[in-house]
Motif scaffolding. Structure first.
Motif, PDB file in Angstrom:
ATOM      1  N   LEU A 175       8.615   9.287  11.988  1.00  0.00           N
ATOM      2  CA  LEU A 175       9.047  10.489  11.271  1.00  0.00           C
ATOM      3  C   LEU A 175       7.934  11.534  11.324  1.00  0.00           C
ATOM      4  O   LEU A 175       6.942  11.416  10.605  1.00  0.00           O
ATOM      5  N   ASN A 176       8.113  12.528  12.162  1.00  0.00           N
ATOM      6  CA  ASN A 176       7.150  13.619  12.251  1.00  0.00           C
ATOM      7  C   ASN A 176       7.816  14.910  11.761  1.00  0.00           C
ATOM      8  O   ASN A 176       8.736  15.409  12.417  1.00  0.00           O
ATOM      9  N   ARG A 241       8.866  20.478   4.846  1.00  0.00           N
ATOM     10  CA  ARG A 241       9.619  19.659   5.803  1.00  0.00           C
ATOM     11  C   ARG A 241       9.301  18.168   5.597  1.00  0.00           C
ATOM     12  O   ARG A 241      10.172  17.314   5.711  1.00  0.00           O
ATOM     13  N   ALA A 242       8.032  17.883   5.296  1.00  0.00           N
ATOM     14  CA  ALA A 242       7.629  16.490   5.072  1.00  0.00           C
ATOM     15  C   ALA A 242       8.326  15.917   3.839  1.00  0.00           C
ATOM     16  O   ALA A 242       8.820  14.785   3.855  1.00  0.00           O
ATOM     17  N   GLU A 243       8.392  16.703   2.776  1.00  0.00           N
ATOM     18  CA  GLU A 243       9.042  16.228   1.543  1.00  0.00           C
ATOM     19  C   GLU A 243      10.519  15.917   1.796  1.00  0.00           C
ATOM     20  O   GLU A 243      11.047  14.896   1.353  1.00  0.00           O
TER      21      GLU A 243
ATOM     22  N   MET B   1       0.922  16.713   2.506  1.00  0.00           N
ATOM     23  CA  MET B   1       1.090  15.255   2.594  1.00  0.00           C
ATOM     24  C   MET B   1       0.286  14.718   3.781  1.00  0.00           C
ATOM     25  O   MET B   1       0.287  15.342   4.838  1.00  0.00           O
ATOM     26  N   ASP B   2      -0.384  13.616   3.585  1.00  0.00           N
ATOM     27  CA  ASP B   2      -1.145  12.992   4.677  1.00  0.00           C
ATOM     28  C   ASP B   2      -0.219  12.147   5.567  1.00  0.00           C
ATOM     29  O   ASP B   2       0.830  11.693   5.113  1.00  0.00           O
ATOM     30  N   LYS B 209       0.313  19.048  -2.342  1.00  0.00           N
ATOM     31  CA  LYS B 209       1.716  19.098  -1.933  1.00  0.00           C
ATOM     32  C   LYS B 209       2.296  17.708  -1.684  1.00  0.00           C
ATOM     33  O   LYS B 209       2.614  17.331  -0.554  1.00  0.00           O
ATOM     34  N   VAL B 210       2.371  16.972  -2.751  1.00  0.00           N
ATOM     35  CA  VAL B 210       2.932  15.623  -2.695  1.00  0.00           C
ATOM     36  C   VAL B 210       3.975  15.520  -3.811  1.00  0.00           C
ATOM     37  O   VAL B 210       3.892  14.688  -4.701  1.00  0.00           O
TER      38      VAL B 210
END
Lengths: 387, 387
Positions: A175-176, A241-243, B1-2, B209-210
């Motif tokens: 997941l990128n 986008r990551a969230e 996010m890492d 941003k988590v």
């Protein structure tokens, strides 16, 4: 809380550049790979080349099958099954969104089966041995990257049916968030709707005293609502986008649904719509779910009032929980509209023509859902509410 | 996010009577079992007999090692390692709480190692092959039932050290809330503190941003606070026990900490306390964490104010976030006191005698934590704040 068994062993590789590991991860499962994907978007973006290079570096032999469409078709699945049998494929690599992964799962089930792969979807047979699956995800939506289920459409009769087996859970999923930058706004919003719907299906339950999973569902929904707006405004906001990408996985990896009965009626009701009409599953859910909520909320006003308050910040009117609940449902509909989703069948030019037929097909194997059991007349009423 | 990699494959069997499956589940991993447990409580409750019967029905050969104490000792681990080597044990079954599971993990690592098992804890070696572990959990607290880590005390020098390896994650964990009914109030409260602390360690991070993991942490903490009070008032409330039991697993199965840097300074600071003094790890955390929070909160007042608001319902004073943050910390301390935990070292008769020594030992391998890096003087200041 109900008794439950939970195991989700999918290995997640999340973040920038993680697709570089695809060759190495795939190589744990054999030498010959079926590379399965959709249209040209992964070629345009360069992802296709990067994956091919990584597979080549890991000395893997590649058989290809592209062409998966949204609402994946059993005809292409049958092609995939034939390819796997012909080439003795060891592992399937799905590059794309839920449709590609679901298609790959169906192929994985069919690869060791003598009969027709549709038999899994009619319940005529179940999986015993299946091929391992790896995933490079490009669309956060279906949650298929860690789930055990697959939904496929049979164009002969326009049946859209699901099938699940633990062995179909992908072995790994890459997941990128950057791979989702180019996802058009409409598809992004469909994904946001789909993952919200996966939580709704688990949240509206008759199981009592499920505080932790209630709160985990609410937490994930709040993130989807706040970050969903952000990704639509700023498609290249990595963190947003990551969230959304991770929320889509959490929404459907089973952790939010343990110990409680899920509903899934709305999914079945929607499947008849996107089975017949060419609309995205997410768009269909944005239309069906508000209608379903309006139809069933009086069954448990307290739960709907809690939902309104904790997810949508509706102040609880202690003298009128019904009004609180109704305001929550109105906010669901307004949220879907705000991200560009249709919320009525008329918005996508669907009229009453097939309502009877869809309601009959949806319930031909018995009533739908569990929060409220829905018979043919109920489903028909929901289609009418969604007009 | 890492970026992150996440995989937690432990199979959970949750609910009433699930321990009946222990023989069958264990039998997947071999014929010869080391049954590892603590004191007499599992014999008094009848659990021991039920487990022995289930193992016998599955035709498993059993080697036994009881006697694990809170803060498990490397001396008993060495006995376990010898037993495994002598009897060619295939699988270890840990029946108890975190101490028993941690002891089992250390044995599992030592079983294939020629040298002394303490080498894993000093970093002299790392695990390659380890024995598989199964768990029947009786104390919700440590989260060791699905984690990859173990903490063991070396009585020679009173060192309490941790070691982690993915292969040490239990293959299965059986969680029956009824098995926790007889847990005394003090131990129940220690467990509630321990699982809260596992979330604090992940929550207080410098990673920006988590949102989703923040909210999942907050959701789990809210459940622990509300249900924690219930289980202490009604020790045989099945649903409240179930919530706390599952929250203890969620708190430490890594899902709340993905993509963000954890702190873990308070755990290290506490380990020095319970390494020297005979106090429960949970009680030590109830003392150390409020002191740690008071010492570090100015590093990120906004995060502490969010914590105060979302977990503890402190109204945000937009003109004075510091006051909001401070009120949150006061509520943490009040909560621990309300469940019967000590919140100062003086409450458990620990004075300044060993502060210097503990601060020196805690930091002998470098500064602690990551939210704020803590050197010897900082750790000393925290012990003084905790007086």
């Amino acid at each position: 809380m109900d008794n439950f068994t939970f195991q989700n062993a999918t290995k997640i590789l999340f973040g920038k550049d993680q697709e570089q590991a695809v060759g190495q991860e795939t190589s744990h499962y054999g030498k010959k790979v079926l590379l399965h994907y959709g249209g040209g978007s992964i070629k345009k973006s360069g992802l296709y080349d990067r994956i091919k290079n990584s597979l080549a570096e890991a000395k893997l032999e590649v058989v290809e099958l592209g062409g998966v469409k949204p609402n994946p078709l059993v005809s292409l699945v049958r092609e995939g099954v034939d390819l796997c049998k012909e080439h003795n494929v060891d592992v399937i690599l799905a590059v794309g969104g839920g449709s590609v992964i679901d298609s790959a799962k169906a192929i994985a089930a069919g690869a060791y089966y003598e009969g027709d792969v549709w038999d899994f979807f009619t319940g005529k047979t179940t999986a015993t041995q299946t091929l391992p699956i790896g995933v490079v995800l490009t669309i956060p939506a279906a949650g298929s990257e860690t789930s055990s289920g697959t939904v496929v459409t049979n164009e002969d009769g326009q049946y859209k049916r699901s099938f699940g087996h633990d062995s179909l859970r992908p072995k790994f999923a890459i997941l990128n968030p950057e791979l989702t930058y180019t996802l058009p706004a409409y598809q992004t919003a469909c994904g946001i709707t789909d993952m919200s719907a996966h939580i709704f299906e688990r949240y509206f339950t008759n199981t009592k005293k499920v505080d932790l999973t209630d709160r985990l569902c609410e937490a994930t929904l709040r993130t989807i609502v706040s970050q969903g707006k952000k990704v639509l405004e700023h498609p290249e906001d990595y963190d947003a986008r990551a969230e959304i990408l991770w929320a889509g996985t959490i929404a459907h990896n089973d952790s939010l649904g343990v110990g409680r009965e899920g509903d899934w009626g709305s999914h079945d009701i929607e499947h008849e719509v996107s089975g017949i009409y060419d609309i995205a599953h997410g768009a269909g859910l944005a239309i069906i779910f508000p209608a379903w909520m309006k139809y069933v909320y009086e069954h448990d006003v307290a739960r709907f009032a809690q939902f309104a308050n904790r997810v949508w910040d509706v102040e609880i009117d202690t003298r009128d929980l019904k009004a609180t609940a109704e305001e929550g449902i109105a906010r669901v509909e307004a949220f879907f509209a705000s991200i560009g989703m249709p919320t009525r069948l008329s918005h996508v030019d669907i009229d009453e023509t097939h309502f009877e037929e869809m309601a009959a097909k949806a319930t031909e194997r018995g009533p739908l859902g569990s929060f409220v059991k829905l018979h043919k007349e109920d489903v028909l009423a929901i289609y009418k509410l969604a007009k």
